[in-house]
Write an enzyme that holds these catalytic residues in place. Structure first.
Site, PDB file in Angstrom:
ATOM      1  N   HIS A 110       0.808  -1.216   0.000  1.00  0.00           N
ATOM      2  CA  HIS A 110       0.000   0.000   0.000  1.00  0.00           C
ATOM      3  C   HIS A 110       0.839   1.264   0.000  1.00  0.00           C
ATOM      4  CE1 HIS A 110      -3.498  -2.417   0.280  1.00  0.00           C
ATOM      5  NE2 HIS A 110      -4.302  -1.411   0.525  1.00  0.00           N
TER       6      HIS A 110
ATOM      7  N   SER B 264       0.001  -0.787  -6.480  1.00  0.00           N
ATOM      8  CA  SER B 264       0.315  -1.827  -7.467  1.00  0.00           C
ATOM      9  C   SER B 264       1.117  -1.257  -8.625  1.00  0.00           C
ATOM     10  CB  SER B 264      -0.973  -2.404  -8.038  1.00  0.00           C
ATOM     11  OG  SER B 264      -1.718  -3.029  -7.041  1.00  0.00           O
TER      12      SER B 264
ATOM     13  N   LYS C 229     -14.511  -5.851  -9.753  1.00  0.00           N
ATOM     14  CA  LYS C 229     -13.743  -6.673 -10.690  1.00  0.00           C
ATOM     15  C   LYS C 229     -13.227  -7.941  -9.995  1.00  0.00           C
ATOM     16  CE  LYS C 229     -10.163  -6.137 -14.158  1.00  0.00           C
ATOM     17  NZ  LYS C 229      -9.052  -5.332 -14.639  1.00  0.00           N
ATOM     18  N   ASP C 230     -12.702  -7.781  -8.788  1.00  0.00           N
ATOM     19  CA  ASP C 230     -12.195  -8.941  -8.057  1.00  0.00           C
ATOM     20  C   ASP C 230     -13.305  -9.939  -7.760  1.00  0.00           C
ATOM     21  OD1 ASP C 230      -9.492  -8.323  -7.933  1.00  0.00           O
ATOM     22  OD2 ASP C 230      -9.723  -7.096  -6.146  1.00  0.00           O
TER      23      ASP C 230
ATOM     24  N   GLU D  60       3.804 -33.816  -4.706  1.00  0.00           N
ATOM     25  CA  GLU D  60       2.621 -33.232  -5.308  1.00  0.00           C
ATOM     26  C   GLU D  60       3.027 -32.411  -6.523  1.00  0.00           C
ATOM     27  OE1 GLU D  60      -0.377 -34.429  -4.205  1.00  0.00           O
ATOM     28  OE2 GLU D  60      -1.055 -32.799  -2.927  1.00  0.00           O
TER      29      GLU D  60
END
Lengths: 270, 440
Positions: free
Chosen positions: B219, B223, B247-248, B291
């Site tokens: 923050h 971004s 959007k998320d 895995e």
């Protein structure tokens, strides 16, 4: 400085790998078993659903009951089913009294509540299927030192799943000319080492089906495999039902979410 | 929180005013993921994977807590207790399959998130700490997932634990003692399962703590974005809420559709059938594989087959750890000041080569240690290290970047629009863009 350290480390790693890359390899002889080993046959069950996608399929109850019969009469002498309780058989379409009768036919090890002595008593619906041998050593001693695995999870525990089990059960055949079968083993190209200690468990007419279905080896193998699939994944039908409902809900939600997103962003260049 | 033009929180009701002067939690949330957090307007769908990773972590924690209520961490009962969950616990199969596949989906999301960061240069100044915290999370995730895979105490659980812990015995002198200290005995046994369970329960909360630090660090500069240019003014950003919450949320529903499709219809597709066989220390499986999400690193481990000064095994162990540790140094290995690969004509090619290379490593990791897989794995491993340690430092020195737009707004709206609508606040200029304000 960082750059020089990094280049140095990089060249060291690459150099060591190149040494390994160009090191001569020992000639390996091709494994003759690989040429004989076969991939599981492609078979389908009703519970595989349309096109075999397994989205909509449900078990064929009559088939599960036949498969249960095959397991009881042809497999249970050697293989346990320890994670399945008699009460679970109600999912196969047996009624409660039928389940009670089925359970009563099996003897369960227990302690006498009054004397504490080891006894056996008739089974109750809450009992699990008893295993045929008290322990692995006893099982091996009775089977030429091979261990008949518990079948509750066998369909999940083998690559190829139900197709493999079906192929194995129908796959006994004469060995190709020149192949020496070890005494006590049986040629079966679907088994990983192509020789299995289990004698062919199914012969035509090995069981007599109450519903008149002809007891061919293929039929019994398909039936018992379906039963073992159910034993390994008793939640299968509930899971698919819930899956369809969940995905249906999520698709509607995603359409609404997309509409909201477009609405919020309307006229906003990005 | 981050930019001077960020909207300010104003409590609207009596109660929130009262609370704001005592515990400003609503203000905190408002600034963190609400209208108070300005985000570059042009970020694409690849930027949604950070939020998805957060959701995946929460899914693991919630389903895991439920499973732990029914699981029994003991060599004699662990395997049976999983079957108890699958057969007798109400909806137990649902929670187990969500947890099992949730781990895989967590890794899918995080790997896409990492490659997004590699493509858009998210690791570069001023976001080095955000990136490094991410690498810490990746390491913690791997440890957590590995220990989780041991808990059902199936064949792959046992032999995977055996193989991975025995790596430590490659360390000279003290290796064997370290290995025995880790597993709590000569071979994986009850002491192993209980400590792995304890740590498997603990580490997700450690991850959560690092996630909070990471979001905090993020923050400060905010971004990156597909242009790689820093935010310069309010015309470049949109508030997180409602724009990016909407959007998320949409991307979350799509993610959940994939997650549900696999968990409900192919729940065992990503696992190994051998783990439905109870652990047996006397019978080694034909192929021991981890895995799928650890396969590339397993391939790196096995690529070192020649002794050279130190043993091949030790090379493998060093290389496997180095392959992740080197990511910590990435901000300094890549000295190009251009962030986005869209404007880096040479780096872009190598980026895609790296993507292909990691897929090859994953595929080789699943194969038995035979030719031609071993040689392919060696070449792919060599490329992996060459990419980060040799190619990237050199490319970032010699590459001539393509011309970048002057600002995010120009890239989005076109140069005319920006000229016609001058920024309400002059860009503070310089490469770093607007001076970020420290978080509160």
């Amino acid at each position: 400085m960082t750059r020089w350290i990094s280049l140095g480390a990089g060249f060291v790693f690459v150099f060591v790998l190149l040494v390994a890359f160009f090191a001569p390899r020992e000639a390996t002889e091709p494994d003759p078993l690989k040429a004989l080993h076969l991939k599981p046959r492609n078979v389908q069950w009703q519970h595989d659903g349309p096109l075999g996608f397994g989205v909509l399929g449900t078990f064929d109850r009559a088939q599960l009951q036949r498969g249960y019969q095959v397991y009881t009469e042809a497999c249970s002498a050697c293989h346990g089913l320890r994670y399945v309780a008699f009460r679970n058989l109600e999912a196969l379409g047996f009624s409660e009294p039928e389940v009670r009768a089925i359970a009563r036919q099996r003897q369960i090890a227990d302690l006498d509540p009054n004397t504490g002595e080891e006894i056996t008593r008739p089974g109750l619906p809450s009992d699990h299927f008893p295993s045929p041998y008290p322990n692995e050593t006893a099982a091996r001693a009775a089977n030429n030192n091979a261990y008949p695995p518990d079948l509750s999870l066998i369909v999940s525990a083998r690559a190829g799943g139900q197709k493999y089990i079906y192929s194995l059960l129908t796959g006994y055949q004469p060995a190709p000319p020149g192949f020496q079968v070890t005494p006590g083993l049986h040629y079966n190209p679907y088994f990983h080492s192509v020789q299995i200690a289990m004698p062919p468990p199914l012969m035509p007419g090995r069981v007599e089906y109450a519903d008149g279905t002809e007891a061919t080896v293929e039929q019994m193998a398909a039936d018992v495999t379906a039963f073992l699939r159910w034993a390994a994944e008793p939640e299968l039908e509930a899971r698919r039902r819930m899956g369809l409902a969940t995905i249906g809900f999520l698709i509607i939600l995603s359409v609404l979410a997309y509409a909201t997103y477009r609405r919020v962003w309307a006229g906003v260049p990005h | 929180m981050s930019f001077p033009w960020a909207q300010q929180y104003e409590p609207k009701t009596e109660f929130t005013r009262w609370l704001d002067s005592r515990l400003p939690l609503p203000r905190f949330v408002w600034n963190a993921v609400g209208p108070g957090y300005p985000v570059p307007r042009n970020i694409n769908y690849f930027y949604n994977f950070g939020v998805l990773a957060g959701v995946a972590l929460m899914v693991q924690i919630i389903t895991g807590i439920i499973l732990a209520m029914h699981y029994s961490a003991h060599v004699d009962t662990a395997f049976d207790s999983i079957q108890h969950i699958m057969r007798n616990v109400n909806e137990g199969w649902l929670f187990r399959f969500l947890h099992m596949n949730g781990a895989s989906f967590f890794f899918i999301v995080v790997y896409i998130h990492i490659f997004r960061g590699l493509y858009y240069g998210s690791y570069k100044a001023p976001r080095e700490v955000v990136w490094m915290l991410g690498v810490v999370i990746l390491l913690l995730m791997m440890a957590t997932a590995f220990m989780g895979y041991v808990l059902p105490w199936g064949q792959m659980s046992f032999w995977g634990a055996q193989v991975i812990t025995s790596l430590f015995s490659a360390i000279p002198l003290v290796g064997e003692s370290i290995r025995m200290w880790l597993v709590g005995g000569f071979a994986p046994d009850n002491a192993t399962i209980t400590r792995f369970f304890s740590l498997h329960y603990l580490l997700p909360f450690v991850i959560l703590g690092v996630v909070i630090l990471k979001v905090w660090a993020l923050h400060i500069p905010g971004s990156t974005n597909p242009t790689g240019i820093e935010v310069q003014g309010p015309q470049d950003t949109l508030p997180f809420h409602p724009y990016f919450t909407a959007k998320d949320f949409f991307s979350l529903t799509i993610y959940l559709i994939f997650f549900a499709a696999v968990s409900f219809f192919l729940p065992n597709a990503l696992g190994h059938p051998d783990n439905y066989i109870p652990a047996n220390p006397l019978s080694t499986p034909a192929h021991i594989v981890p895995e799928w999400y650890l396969l590339p690193f397993y391939a790196i481990l096995r690529a070192f087959t020649a002794d050279f000064i130190i043993s091949a095994k030790l090379w493998g162990v060093i290389a496997m750890f180095a392959s992740i540790i080197l990511l910590f140094f990435l901000p300094w290995l890549d000295s190009s000041r251009v962030k986005s690969a869209s404007y880096r004509p040479i780096y872009r090619w190598f980026f895609w080569l790296l993507v292909i290379d990691v897929f090859i490593l994953g595929w080789v990791g699943a194969m038995p240690a035979e030719e031609p897989w071993v040689r392919i794995g060696q070449a792919a491993t060599a490329y992996y290290f060459a990419h980060f340690l040799i190619i990237l430092p050199i490319v970032s020195m010699i590459e001539t970047p393509r011309r970048q737009p002057n600002s995010i707004a120009e890239a989005v709206l076109g140069p005319e629009a920006v000229r016609a609508r001058p920024a309400s606040r002059p860009a503070e200029g310089g490469f770093g863009g607007a001076m970020p304000q420290p978080a509160e």
